[in-house]
Motif scaffolding. Structure first.
Motif, PDB file in Angstrom:
ATOM      1  N   GLN A 265       0.833  -1.194   0.000  1.00 13.61           N
ATOM      2  CA  GLN A 265       0.000   0.000   0.000  1.00 13.61           C
ATOM      3  C   GLN A 265       0.872   1.250   0.000  1.00 13.61           C
ATOM      4  O   GLN A 265       2.065   1.196   0.289  1.00 13.61           O
ATOM      5  CB  GLN A 265      -0.909   0.028   1.244  1.00 13.61           C
ATOM      6  N   TYR A 266       0.237   2.364  -0.326  1.00 14.70           N
ATOM      7  CA  TYR A 266       0.825   3.673  -0.091  1.00 14.70           C
ATOM      8  C   TYR A 266       0.040   4.344   1.026  1.00 14.70           C
ATOM      9  O   TYR A 266      -1.198   4.283   1.053  1.00 14.70           O
ATOM     10  CB  TYR A 266       0.765   4.551  -1.342  1.00 14.70           C
ATOM     11  N   LEU A 267       0.752   4.960   1.928  1.00 10.72           N
ATOM     12  CA  LEU A 267       0.122   5.762   2.980  1.00 10.72           C
ATOM     13  C   LEU A 267       0.253   7.222   2.587  1.00 10.72           C
ATOM     14  O   LEU A 267       1.362   7.718   2.402  1.00 10.72           O
ATOM     15  CB  LEU A 267       0.795   5.508   4.325  1.00 10.72           C
ATOM     16  N   ILE A 268      -0.892   7.888   2.443  1.00  7.98           N
ATOM     17  CA  ILE A 268      -0.887   9.301   2.046  1.00  7.98           C
ATOM     18  C   ILE A 268      -1.318  10.139   3.241  1.00  7.98           C
ATOM     19  O   ILE A 268      -2.315   9.819   3.912  1.00  7.98           O
ATOM     20  CB  ILE A 268      -1.851   9.553   0.866  1.00  7.98           C
ATOM     21  N   GLU A 269      -0.578  11.205   3.503  1.00  7.15           N
ATOM     22  CA  GLU A 269      -0.891  12.099   4.610  1.00  7.15           C
ATOM     23  C   GLU A 269      -1.087  13.520   4.098  1.00  7.15           C
ATOM     24  O   GLU A 269      -0.334  13.989   3.241  1.00  7.15           O
ATOM     25  CB  GLU A 269       0.220  12.093   5.659  1.00  7.15           C
ATOM     26  N   VAL A 270      -2.103  14.176   4.650  1.00  5.69           N
ATOM     27  CA  VAL A 270      -2.333  15.605   4.394  1.00  5.69           C
ATOM     28  C   VAL A 270      -2.210  16.301   5.742  1.00  5.69           C
ATOM     29  O   VAL A 270      -3.033  16.085   6.637  1.00  5.69           O
ATOM     30  CB  VAL A 270      -3.719  15.857   3.779  1.00  5.69           C
ATOM     31  N   THR A 271      -1.171  17.118   5.890  1.00  2.00           N
ATOM     32  CA  THR A 271      -0.841  17.708   7.190  1.00  2.00           C
ATOM     33  C   THR A 271      -0.880  19.227   7.124  1.00  2.00           C
ATOM     34  O   THR A 271      -0.341  19.824   6.182  1.00  2.00           O
ATOM     35  CB  THR A 271       0.570  17.265   7.645  1.00  2.00           C
ATOM     36  N   ASP A 272      -1.528  19.858   8.110  1.00  2.00           N
ATOM     37  CA  ASP A 272      -1.506  21.313   8.203  1.00  2.00           C
ATOM     38  C   ASP A 272      -0.932  21.727   9.550  1.00  2.00           C
ATOM     39  O   ASP A 272      -0.766  20.896  10.456  1.00  2.00           O
ATOM     40  CB  ASP A 272      -2.916  21.893   8.016  1.00  2.00           C
ATOM     41  N   ASP A 273      -0.617  23.007   9.686  1.00  2.00           N
ATOM     42  CA  ASP A 273      -0.095  23.532  10.947  1.00  2.00           C
ATOM     43  C   ASP A 273      -1.094  24.516  11.554  1.00  2.00           C
ATOM     44  O   ASP A 273      -0.736  25.571  12.056  1.00  2.00           O
ATOM     45  CB  ASP A 273       1.270  24.197  10.755  1.00  2.00           C
ATOM     46  N   GLY A 274      -2.381  24.137  11.482  1.00  2.00           N
ATOM     47  CA  GLY A 274      -3.456  25.029  11.900  1.00  2.00           C
ATOM     48  C   GLY A 274      -3.803  24.943  13.374  1.00  2.00           C
ATOM     49  O   GLY A 274      -2.960  24.596  14.223  1.00  2.00           O
ATOM     50  N   ILE A 275      -5.071  25.202  13.674  1.00  2.00           N
ATOM     51  CA  ILE A 275      -5.511  25.324  15.068  1.00  2.00           C
ATOM     52  C   ILE A 275      -5.585  23.986  15.785  1.00  2.00           C
ATOM     53  O   ILE A 275      -5.618  23.935  17.008  1.00  2.00           O
ATOM     54  CB  ILE A 275      -6.887  26.007  15.142  1.00  2.00           C
ATOM     55  N   GLY A 276      -5.615  22.887  15.023  1.00  5.20           N
ATOM     56  CA  GLY A 276      -5.691  21.573  15.647  1.00  5.20           C
ATOM     57  C   GLY A 276      -7.093  21.239  16.130  1.00  5.20           C
ATOM     58  O   GLY A 276      -8.008  22.069  16.090  1.00  5.20           O
ATOM     59  N   ILE A 277      -7.262  20.019  16.588  1.00  4.49           N
ATOM     60  CA  ILE A 277      -8.562  19.509  17.021  1.00  4.49           C
ATOM     61  C   ILE A 277      -8.415  18.888  18.393  1.00  4.49           C
ATOM     62  O   ILE A 277      -7.493  18.090  18.621  1.00  4.49           O
ATOM     63  CB  ILE A 277      -9.107  18.451  16.028  1.00  4.49           C
ATOM     64  N   ASP A 278      -9.316  19.221  19.287  1.00  4.46           N
ATOM     65  CA  ASP A 278      -9.311  18.621  20.625  1.00  4.46           C
ATOM     66  C   ASP A 278      -9.546  17.122  20.507  1.00  4.46           C
ATOM     67  O   ASP A 278     -10.358  16.667  19.696  1.00  4.46           O
ATOM     68  CB  ASP A 278     -10.412  19.251  21.482  1.00  4.46           C
TER      69      ASP A 278
END
Length: 341
Positions: A265-278
């Motif tokens: 498989q391929y593992l794809i990640e979409v990452t941001d440096d935003g406010i985050g989630i509790d």
């Protein structure tokens, strides 16, 4: 075997009691032995018959029913097969296991009922908001269409925007429903995921620039990554995830796409440096209409169904999606795709 032991012990206890009472009044060992023997024989026969006919046989039947029905057999099969030599002890274990299973089923049903109520409430709210807005604009339009044509055009455009929002809601709900029932087929093709990701980044480049967010693709993963999936649906997955990162990302921040090669498989990640989630919100993040910040979500637009659609598309591909997040640091969505040579 254990039934006979139980009856024997019970009969001995009763016969001994009767013999001792008889000895107390007669003061004779002869009458004690006679009364003991007669009582023991009578009690053994009576107790064995009663226990066998009215208790033990019923326990055996109950055990067979519970055990076999748990295995998915119909009533006739359940009644016609004996599966245990010690049903008295086994039935206790079976009942405990069955009770535990039923308790878990009830808990699941309660959660589903709660989800159903929340879903209906959310659907009602999501539809009422644009409908009431349209109603208000039309009423105002009727009053000013002659006296103030420019204002009438303005309200007409606003009504049109809300009609468009309703259309998006209906289309998204319809898509989820069809994905769940399998009405939308998955058209598997071989394609290069890297090229698809770059297309999506170019598509959303202007939106990212308007928020000062940089879209990046890690250089070390820019070699071809061929996958087997429905290209258009995976495109929708990427659009929804990147748009989500742009909505909740930090202004003048960044969103990065990463690809990790696994065994098959391929593992794809979409990452941001935003406010985050509790952390408390993460388990429900892929539910329909679930919003962490309702006020901001409505300001940013959208139907509240984007992540639910992403989850259903990937599940239709028999793949998984996960999320990890830290407040004020950022969020990462990760999903897998089948690798193909």
């Amino acid at each position: 075997m254990k039934l006979s032991i139980l009856v024997l012990i019970t009969s001995l206890a009763v016969a001994l009691s009767i013999g001792l009472v008889n000895y107390h009044f007669q003061q004779s060992w002869y009458y004690l032995l006679i009364s003991f023997g007669v009582s023991f024989f009578t009690c053994f026969i009576v107790f064995y018959y009663l226990l066998e006919k009215y208790i033990y046989s019923k326990i055996v039947l109950i055990y067979k029913l519970i055990h076999n029905l748990k295995l998915g057999k119909d009533l006739k099969d359940a009644l016609g097969e004996y599966v245990s030599s010690d049903p008295i002890n086994d039935v206790e274990q079976e009942v405990k296991e069955w009770a535990g299973a039923k308790k878990r089923e009830i808990e699941v049903l309660k959660k589903q009922e709660q989800f159903r109520r929340e879903f209906l409430s959310n659907v009602s709210h999501e539809f009422k908001t644009p409908l009431f807005a349209i109603q208000g604009y039309i009423e105002t339009l009727q009053d000013c269409i002659v006296d103030d044509p420019d204002m009438a055009v303005k309200f007409l455009k606003k009504a049109g925007n809300n009609v468009e929002r309703l259309s998006y809601l209906i289309n998204d709900l319809d898509s989820i429903s069809k994905l769940e029932t399998g009405e939308i087929p998955i058209n598997y093709v071989k394609f290069d995921f890297v090229m698809l990701a770059k297309e999506v980044m170019e598509l959303l480049e202007d939106k990212a620039r308007s928020r000062g967010i940089t879209l990046s693709f890690k250089e070390k993963y820019t070699h071809p990554a061929f996958v087997r999936a429905d290209r258009e649906k995976i495109r929708q997955v990427m659009v929804n995830l990147i748009e989500n990162s742009l909505k909740y990302g930090r202004e003048r921040g960044s969103t990065a796409i990463k690809i990790f090669e696994l065994h098959d498989q391929y593992l794809i990640e979409v990452t941001d440096d935003g406010i985050g989630i509790d952390e408390k919100h993460l388990p429900r993040l892929f539910e329909r209409f679930y919003r962490i910040d309702t006020h901001r979500s409505r300001e940013e637009g959208g139907t509240g169904l984007g992540l639910a659609i992403v989850k259903h598309i990937l599940e239709a591909h028999q793949q998984i999606i996960s999320v990890r997040s830290t407040l004020q640091i950022g969020t990462t969505f990760a999903f897998t795709l089948e690798k193909i040579g």
